[in-house]
Design a protein around this motif. Structure first.
Motif, PDB file in Angstrom:
ATOM      1  N   PRO A 363       0.804  -1.226   0.000  1.00 60.41           N
ATOM      2  CA  PRO A 363       0.000   0.000   0.000  1.00 60.41           C
ATOM      3  C   PRO A 363       0.836   1.275   0.000  1.00 60.41           C
ATOM      4  O   PRO A 363       1.886   1.355   0.632  1.00 60.41           O
ATOM      5  CB  PRO A 363      -0.811  -0.121   1.288  1.00 60.41           C
ATOM      6  N   TRP A 364       0.346   2.263  -0.751  1.00 60.80           N
ATOM      7  CA  TRP A 364       0.894   3.615  -0.790  1.00 60.80           C
ATOM      8  C   TRP A 364      -0.271   4.600  -0.753  1.00 60.80           C
ATOM      9  O   TRP A 364      -1.398   4.238  -1.106  1.00 60.80           O
ATOM     10  CB  TRP A 364       1.731   3.850  -2.051  1.00 60.80           C
ATOM     11  N   TYR A 365       0.037   5.832  -0.359  1.00 58.36           N
ATOM     12  CA  TYR A 365      -1.020   6.828  -0.246  1.00 58.36           C
ATOM     13  C   TYR A 365      -0.618   8.106  -0.976  1.00 58.36           C
ATOM     14  O   TYR A 365       0.509   8.602  -0.837  1.00 58.36           O
ATOM     15  CB  TYR A 365      -1.311   7.146   1.235  1.00 58.36           C
ATOM     16  N   TRP A 366      -1.549   8.581  -1.787  1.00 56.65           N
ATOM     17  CA  TRP A 366      -1.428   9.929  -2.349  1.00 56.65           C
ATOM     18  C   TRP A 366      -2.444  10.777  -1.603  1.00 56.65           C
ATOM     19  O   TRP A 366      -3.635  10.684  -1.836  1.00 56.65           O
ATOM     20  CB  TRP A 366      -1.707   9.911  -3.850  1.00 56.65           C
ATOM     21  N   GLY A 367      -1.955  11.555  -0.661  1.00 59.97           N
ATOM     22  CA  GLY A 367      -2.863  12.229   0.252  1.00 59.97           C
ATOM     23  C   GLY A 367      -3.612  11.183   1.042  1.00 59.97           C
ATOM     24  O   GLY A 367      -3.023  10.368   1.751  1.00 59.97           O
ATOM     25  N   TYR A 371      -3.535   3.316  -2.553  1.00 62.09           N
ATOM     26  CA  TYR A 371      -3.129   2.589  -3.748  1.00 62.09           C
ATOM     27  C   TYR A 371      -2.308   1.365  -3.349  1.00 62.09           C
ATOM     28  O   TYR A 371      -1.781   1.294  -2.236  1.00 62.09           O
ATOM     29  CB  TYR A 371      -2.264   3.473  -4.658  1.00 62.09           C
ATOM     30  N   ALA A 372      -2.185   0.425  -4.289  1.00 66.21           N
ATOM     31  CA  ALA A 372      -1.298  -0.714  -4.102  1.00 66.21           C
ATOM     32  C   ALA A 372      -0.331  -0.779  -5.276  1.00 66.21           C
ATOM     33  O   ALA A 372      -0.712  -0.552  -6.431  1.00 66.21           O
ATOM     34  CB  ALA A 372      -2.094  -2.009  -4.015  1.00 66.21           C
ATOM     35  N   GLY A 380       8.804  -4.651 -14.059  1.00 62.96           N
ATOM     36  CA  GLY A 380       7.664  -3.769 -14.268  1.00 62.96           C
ATOM     37  C   GLY A 380       6.879  -3.567 -12.990  1.00 62.96           C
ATOM     38  O   GLY A 380       6.965  -4.354 -12.039  1.00 62.96           O
ATOM     39  N   LEU A 381       6.113  -2.484 -12.944  1.00 58.72           N
ATOM     40  CA  LEU A 381       5.293  -2.167 -11.784  1.00 58.72           C
ATOM     41  C   LEU A 381       3.866  -1.893 -12.234  1.00 58.72           C
ATOM     42  O   LEU A 381       3.626  -1.417 -13.345  1.00 58.72           O
ATOM     43  CB  LEU A 381       5.833  -0.936 -11.044  1.00 58.72           C
ATOM     44  N   GLU A 382       2.910  -2.189 -11.347  1.00 60.57           N
ATOM     45  CA  GLU A 382       1.511  -1.866 -11.578  1.00 60.57           C
ATOM     46  C   GLU A 382       0.993  -1.118 -10.364  1.00 60.57           C
ATOM     47  O   GLU A 382       1.130  -1.579  -9.230  1.00 60.57           O
ATOM     48  CB  GLU A 382       0.682  -3.134 -11.808  1.00 60.57           C
ATOM     49  N   LEU A 383       0.398   0.040 -10.614  1.00 54.23           N
ATOM     50  CA  LEU A 383      -0.150   0.863  -9.539  1.00 54.23           C
ATOM     51  C   LEU A 383      -1.647   0.987  -9.749  1.00 54.23           C
ATOM     52  O   LEU A 383      -2.102   1.351 -10.838  1.00 54.23           O
ATOM     53  CB  LEU A 383       0.489   2.254  -9.560  1.00 54.23           C
ATOM     54  N   GLY A 384      -2.428   0.654  -8.716  1.00 54.64           N
ATOM     55  CA  GLY A 384      -3.876   0.720  -8.853  1.00 54.64           C
ATOM     56  C   GLY A 384      -4.544   1.076  -7.547  1.00 54.64           C
ATOM     57  O   GLY A 384      -3.991   0.828  -6.460  1.00 54.64           O
ATOM     58  N   ASP A 389     -11.589   2.985  -7.022  1.00 49.50           N
ATOM     59  CA  ASP A 389     -11.897   4.301  -7.560  1.00 49.50           C
ATOM     60  C   ASP A 389     -10.642   5.152  -7.552  1.00 49.50           C
ATOM     61  O   ASP A 389     -10.185   5.592  -6.502  1.00 49.50           O
ATOM     62  CB  ASP A 389     -12.992   4.966  -6.722  1.00 49.50           C
ATOM     63  N   GLY A 390     -10.061   5.355  -8.707  1.00 44.92           N
ATOM     64  CA  GLY A 390      -8.834   6.149  -8.781  1.00 44.92           C
ATOM     65  C   GLY A 390      -8.051   5.812 -10.026  1.00 44.92           C
ATOM     66  O   GLY A 390      -8.461   4.994 -10.858  1.00 44.92           O
TER      67      GLY A 390
END
Length: 459
Positions: A363-367, A371-372, A380-384, A389-390
């Motif tokens: 997990p990561w947070y934008w504000g 996200y994961a 490669g990386l996948e961000l979702g 919703d995002g």
């Protein structure tokens, strides 16, 4: 006459044959030929005819009309990839004296140059190209129908200009460049500017009576890059596979993917269709299809493929109107995809583990948005988004230690890992800072973080 392959189930084969039989009968086509490719191979072909014992096969040529434009677009992208031009170049830079030289190459490819849809009278599809010996004869006096770059407006003269551009840059005829750079590498030896036996004759069918009229087959001259070619079911299936996967001998997978990307906004009321660079893009039955339709007097053609399903279909008929080959081709894709859905590749673990990258996952947070980040093959990386919703994207690793977005909102954007002197880690994605905790104190969160931290509501 139908050629059946073991790769498709008998029930699927009969369903496909039924679909083209209905199309030939209801569309009143003298003959109808079709084929399906799946995962890079032709797996079914079929045909119907009004003449007993003379059914066409997958090697019979039909005229394919505007599917020719996709071949012309591939040749232009080859010039770009070789560094001989830029798609944002003005046409005048490479083909001076046309009178419309301020339009860009990309605008011509995407039909957004605002040029007229057709050449001046007489009807260019039923008259010899010798009537239009120069580009001025193709463009006519009223060349601009719309502001340049503002909207999609299909233009046959626009692709004539692209053919002349290819000739100017290559120093060879469009036909020779096409043969050398596309047809020969892809082994499309039954695709040609002029018909080669066996080839179907073109017919007009009377709208209110079951009678025929032969249609003329003209050499289009300068207009050839917009609609000249003849081809077969087998050759067009082979071309469709190339449009899905690319081929380094012709055009890379990334450049083919660029062709399949919408270039201009769709017309109002047509949100289920768009145009890329020489390719049409449509939404049908919940899937995205790319390809092109084509018609010339005596012939209609359709080529459509679903990249996600790995299925392509071609439909060809020798009638001026009536058979809806485009609809048939899209139906053939759907019928195979629904009857025999693609079996996914087995999941396999990565061959090796990069510990530093593994530590970035999770997990990561934008504000306050969660996200994961997932690690996939080839670094490669996948961000979702975690809550569905995002914004999400896939990222490909670059040699400098960054990642570039492949799709979605972050397509083309750069993802960087930022490591602090204290061992802290954050992600910088196009100026957005992702942290391990929402508004994590100590991280470089733009605007800073309130020193009192999170709090409840004091009444």
């Amino acid at each position: 006459m139908t050629s059946l392959f073991e790769e498709l189930l008998p029930a699927t084969q009969r369903t496909l044959l039924h679909r083209i039989a209905v199309a030939q009968s209801e569309g009143r086509a003298p003959s109808f030929a079709a084929g399906v490719a799946r995962d890079g191979r032709v797996v079914w072909t079929g045909s119907r005819t009004s003449v007993d014992g003379h059914a066409p096969d997958a090697d019979t040529q039909y005229r394919i009309g505007s599917i020719t434009k996709t071949f012309t677009a591939v040749l232009v992208l080859r010039l770009r990839d070789e560094g001989l031009l830029d798609l944002n170049d003005a046409l005048e830079n490479h083909l001076p004296g046309t009178g419309v030289g301020d339009v860009t190459i990309a605008q011509l490819l995407a039909h957004s140059a605002g040029l007229s849809a057709e050449a001046p009278a007489p009807w260019w599809e039923r008259t010899p190209g010798s009537l239009r010996p120069g580009l001025a004869d193709v463009l006519g006096d009223q060349t601009r129908m719309h502001p340049t770059g503002r909207r999609f407006h299909y233009s046959n003269p626009g692709y004539t200009l692209l053919g002349s551009l290819i000739e100017a840059v290559r120093g060879a005829s469009w036909e020779d460049v096409l043969r050398r750079e596309i047809l020969e590498p892809l082994s499309m030896d039954r695709t040609s500017p002029q018909p080669q036996a066996p080839a179907a004759g073109g017919w007009a069918v009377h709208p209110w009576a079951d009678v025929l009229l032969p249609e003329p087959s003209e050499d289009l001259g300068l207009m050839a890059p917009a609609g000249q070619l003849w081809s077969t079911v087998t050759d067009l299936c082979r071309f469709a596979v190339f449009l899905a996967d690319g081929d380094e001998r012709v055009l890379s997978a990334s450049s083919v993917r660029e062709m399949r990307t919408p270039s201009v906004p769709p017309e109002a009321g047509e949100w289920d269709s768009a145009y890329g660079l020489g390719l049409q893009i449509i939404r049908r039955d919940g899937r995205t299809l790319v390809g092109h339709g084509g018609s010339l007097p005596g012939f209609v053609a359709g080529l459509w493929l679903s990249v996600d399903d790995g299925i392509a279909a071609v439909a060809l008929a020798n009638a001026t109107s009536g058979p809806l080959t485009g609809a048939v081709a899209t139906d053939l894709v759907r019928l195979v995809a629904e009857a025999e859905p693609r079996i996914p590749e087995p999941w396999r673990p990565l061959p090796e583990v990069d510990r530093e990258l593994l530590e970035l996952t999770g997990p990561w947070y934008w504000g306050t948005y969660s996200y994961a980040l997932r690690l996939v093959a080839e670094r490669g990386l996948e961000l979702g988004p975690l809550n569905g919703d995002g914004r999400g994207s896939r990222f490909v690793a670059e040699e400098d230690g960054t990642w570039t977005g492949l799709d979605g909102y972050y397509a083309g954007e750069t993802l960087r890992v930022v490591r602090g002197a204290d061992g802290s880690v954050s992600l910088d994605l196009g100026s957005f800072v992702f942290t391990r905790e929402p508004y994590e104190p100590g991280e470089a969160v733009p605007g800073g973080v309130d020193k009192e931290g999170w709090r409840g509501l004091r009444l």
